[in-house]
Motif scaffolding. Sequence first.
Motif, PDB file in Angstrom:
ATOM      1  N   ARG A   1       0.901  -1.298   0.021  1.00  0.00           N
ATOM      2  CA  ARG A   1       0.083  -0.018  -0.060  1.00  0.00           C
ATOM      3  C   ARG A   1       0.767   1.321   0.148  1.00  0.00           C
ATOM      4  O   ARG A   1       0.442   2.149  -0.759  1.00  0.00           O
ATOM      5  CB  ARG A   1      -0.940   0.193   1.262  1.00  0.00           C
ATOM      6  CG  ARG A   1      -1.708   1.196   1.229  1.00  0.00           C
ATOM      7  CD  ARG A   1      -2.742   1.564   0.292  1.00  0.00           C
ATOM      8  NE  ARG A   1      -3.614   0.514  -0.051  1.00  0.00           N
ATOM      9  CZ  ARG A   1      -4.824   0.115   0.521  1.00  0.00           C
ATOM     10  NH1 ARG A   1      -5.207   1.013   1.409  1.00  0.00           N
ATOM     11  NH2 ARG A   1      -5.602  -0.662   0.175  1.00  0.00           N
ATOM     12  N   ALA A   2       2.115   1.245   0.716  1.00  0.00           N
ATOM     13  CA  ALA A   2       2.961   2.260   0.707  1.00  0.00           C
ATOM     14  C   ALA A   2       3.596   2.582  -0.663  1.00  0.00           C
ATOM     15  O   ALA A   2       3.605   3.814  -0.960  1.00  0.00           O
ATOM     16  CB  ALA A   2       4.266   2.131   1.880  1.00  0.00           C
ATOM     17  N   LYS A   3       3.769   1.458  -1.192  1.00  0.00           N
ATOM     18  CA  LYS A   3       4.242   1.668  -2.476  1.00  0.00           C
ATOM     19  C   LYS A   3       3.357   2.349  -3.622  1.00  0.00           C
ATOM     20  O   LYS A   3       3.778   3.143  -4.419  1.00  0.00           O
ATOM     21  CB  LYS A   3       5.006   0.589  -3.254  1.00  0.00           C
ATOM     22  CG  LYS A   3       6.385   0.099  -2.268  1.00  0.00           C
ATOM     23  CD  LYS A   3       6.725  -1.353  -2.730  1.00  0.00           C
ATOM     24  CE  LYS A   3       7.774  -1.879  -2.072  1.00  0.00           C
ATOM     25  NZ  LYS A   3       8.087  -3.208  -2.301  1.00  0.00           N
ATOM     26  N   GLN A   4       2.037   1.866  -3.210  1.00  0.00           N
ATOM     27  CA  GLN A   4       1.021   2.381  -4.140  1.00  0.00           C
ATOM     28  C   GLN A   4       0.946   3.883  -4.046  1.00  0.00           C
ATOM     29  O   GLN A   4       0.703   4.866  -5.015  1.00  0.00           O
ATOM     30  CB  GLN A   4      -0.228   1.785  -3.878  1.00  0.00           C
ATOM     31  CG  GLN A   4      -0.283   0.397  -4.419  1.00  0.00           C
ATOM     32  CD  GLN A   4      -1.589  -0.432  -4.076  1.00  0.00           C
ATOM     33  OE1 GLN A   4      -2.206   0.158  -3.433  1.00  0.00           O
ATOM     34  NE2 GLN A   4      -1.741  -1.827  -4.307  1.00  0.00           N
ATOM     35  N   ARG A   5       0.964   4.109  -2.756  1.00  0.00           N
ATOM     36  CA  ARG A   5       0.699   5.889  -2.531  1.00  0.00           C
ATOM     37  C   ARG A   5       1.571   6.567  -2.821  1.00  0.00           C
ATOM     38  O   ARG A   5       1.749   7.946  -3.245  1.00  0.00           O
ATOM     39  CB  ARG A   5       0.559   5.785  -0.854  1.00  0.00           C
ATOM     40  CG  ARG A   5      -0.793   5.073  -0.294  1.00  0.00           C
ATOM     41  CD  ARG A   5      -0.976   5.055   1.053  1.00  0.00           C
ATOM     42  NE  ARG A   5      -1.355   6.283   1.471  1.00  0.00           N
ATOM     43  CZ  ARG A   5      -1.550   6.621   2.901  1.00  0.00           C
ATOM     44  NH1 ARG A   5      -0.880   5.853   3.824  1.00  0.00           N
ATOM     45  NH2 ARG A   5      -1.849   7.712   3.364  1.00  0.00           N
ATOM     46  N   GLY A   6       3.170   6.023  -2.821  1.00  0.00           N
ATOM     47  CA  GLY A   6       4.200   6.752  -3.148  1.00  0.00           C
ATOM     48  C   GLY A   6       4.761   6.595  -4.398  1.00  0.00           C
ATOM     49  O   GLY A   6       5.616   7.163  -4.813  1.00  0.00           O
ATOM     50  N   ALA A   7       3.876   6.040  -5.313  1.00  0.00           N
ATOM     51  CA  ALA A   7       4.408   5.767  -6.811  1.00  0.00           C
ATOM     52  C   ALA A   7       4.641   7.051  -7.526  1.00  0.00           C
ATOM     53  O   ALA A   7       4.053   8.039  -7.327  1.00  0.00           O
ATOM     54  CB  ALA A   7       3.333   5.011  -7.502  1.00  0.00           C
ATOM     55  N   GLY A   8       5.819   7.070  -8.132  1.00  0.00           N
ATOM     56  CA  GLY A   8       6.089   8.295  -8.884  1.00  0.00           C
ATOM     57  C   GLY A   8       6.751   9.387  -8.137  1.00  0.00           C
ATOM     58  O   GLY A   8       7.228  10.428  -8.889  1.00  0.00           O
ATOM     59  N   ASN A   9       6.842   9.188  -7.079  1.00  0.00           N
ATOM     60  CA  ASN A   9       7.773  10.281  -6.017  1.00  0.00           C
ATOM     61  C   ASN A   9       9.293   9.710  -6.094  1.00  0.00           C
ATOM     62  O   ASN A   9       9.440   8.797  -5.399  1.00  0.00           O
ATOM     63  CB  ASN A   9       7.009  10.246  -4.803  1.00  0.00           C
ATOM     64  CG  ASN A   9       7.747  11.537  -4.114  1.00  0.00           C
ATOM     65  OD1 ASN A   9       8.649  11.944  -4.053  1.00  0.00           O
ATOM     66  ND2 ASN A   9       6.681  11.746  -2.846  1.00  0.00           N
ATOM     67  N   PRO A  10      10.033  10.392  -6.626  1.00  0.00           N
ATOM     68  CA  PRO A  10      11.495  10.043  -6.672  1.00  0.00           C
ATOM     69  C   PRO A  10      12.195  10.257  -5.421  1.00  0.00           C
ATOM     70  O   PRO A  10      13.391   9.618  -5.213  1.00  0.00           O
ATOM     71  CB  PRO A  10      12.118  11.221  -7.917  1.00  0.00           C
ATOM     72  CG  PRO A  10      11.241  12.428  -7.762  1.00  0.00           C
ATOM     73  CD  PRO A  10       9.978  11.677  -7.447  1.00  0.00           C
ATOM     74  N   VAL A  11      11.726  11.037  -4.374  1.00  0.00           N
ATOM     75  CA  VAL A  11      12.002  11.484  -3.065  1.00  0.00           C
ATOM     76  C   VAL A  11      11.806  10.061  -2.292  1.00  0.00           C
ATOM     77  O   VAL A  11      12.711   9.477  -1.472  1.00  0.00           O
ATOM     78  CB  VAL A  11      11.575  12.355  -2.252  1.00  0.00           C
ATOM     79  CG1 VAL A  11      11.722  12.335  -0.877  1.00  0.00           C
ATOM     80  CG2 VAL A  11      11.912  13.630  -2.948  1.00  0.00           C
TER      81      VAL A  11
END
Length: 289
Positions: free
Chosen positions: A94-104
């Motif tokens: 779920r964390a990866k889904q929420r942070g997808a596309g954020n290079p930070v």
Amino acid sequence: MSQEANRRPGLTGPDQIEYWNSEAGRAWTARQHSWDTAMKPFSDAALIRAAVAPGERVIDIGCGCGATSLQLAELVGPKGKVLGVDVSKPMLDRAKQRGAGNPVLSFAEADATTYAFERGAADLLFSRHGVMFFTEPERAFANLRSALKPTGRLAFSCFRSPKENGLITTILNSVTPFVPPMPKTEPDDPGPFAFQDPERVKRILGAAGFKSVALEPVDVQSDISNGKGMEEALVNAMEIGPASRALQGAAPAVKAQAEAALRAAFTPLQKDGKVLLGAGLWIVTARNG
């Protein structure tokens, strides 16, 4: 061998990992939106004391479904880096889904006790209630400290004593009359209240090599209903945390009794569509050198 290494363990490392990758991890993921709301006062209090600066590199310990990692990413900005680590694959997905596309942002399914962190690279170790479940806390914090720069620091939140945390005790006291006795645990066993004793926290962090250890008491109100009132609060209370473990496998009639008791306990705590329970926290800070 240290006193900590000799103490009687609660759940072992493999048991903890199995627990957070089974029904517990799936339940937290399913109720993520509500518990983000309930626990935001915890992360807000810890982030104030962490004093995150733009461009910093941060490790988010026990990042769960990623709410704190997302907050940290906003604070460090485009020149910073945030690594979220957790043992729960369902929550990390779920964390990866929420942070997808954020290079930070990046995430790792990892046990903080043994994970090979990049040495001496992080400015801050941060955790919102993610460190009380360490089976070997001295070893875990020593491994985490190896990831810090010489000027690096630590900031995390944890619970104080049970009597100061209606968020847990109100729920447990409501359901325990209807279920078999919970397994007995020692105060230092891994679990929600493992770090309630400030002297123990200082001893663990000191043994791991941290300096200038400080604990600040902070009291917050936690809305376990996500602003949706009684029914949402009841579902959250019965599906997440120690009450869900106590009710696991219970007959429908038993669950109905527990729900009625929770409703009675929550009724005087309702305010403006919220169900507010008190939480007494320690905000712990320390430095690498």
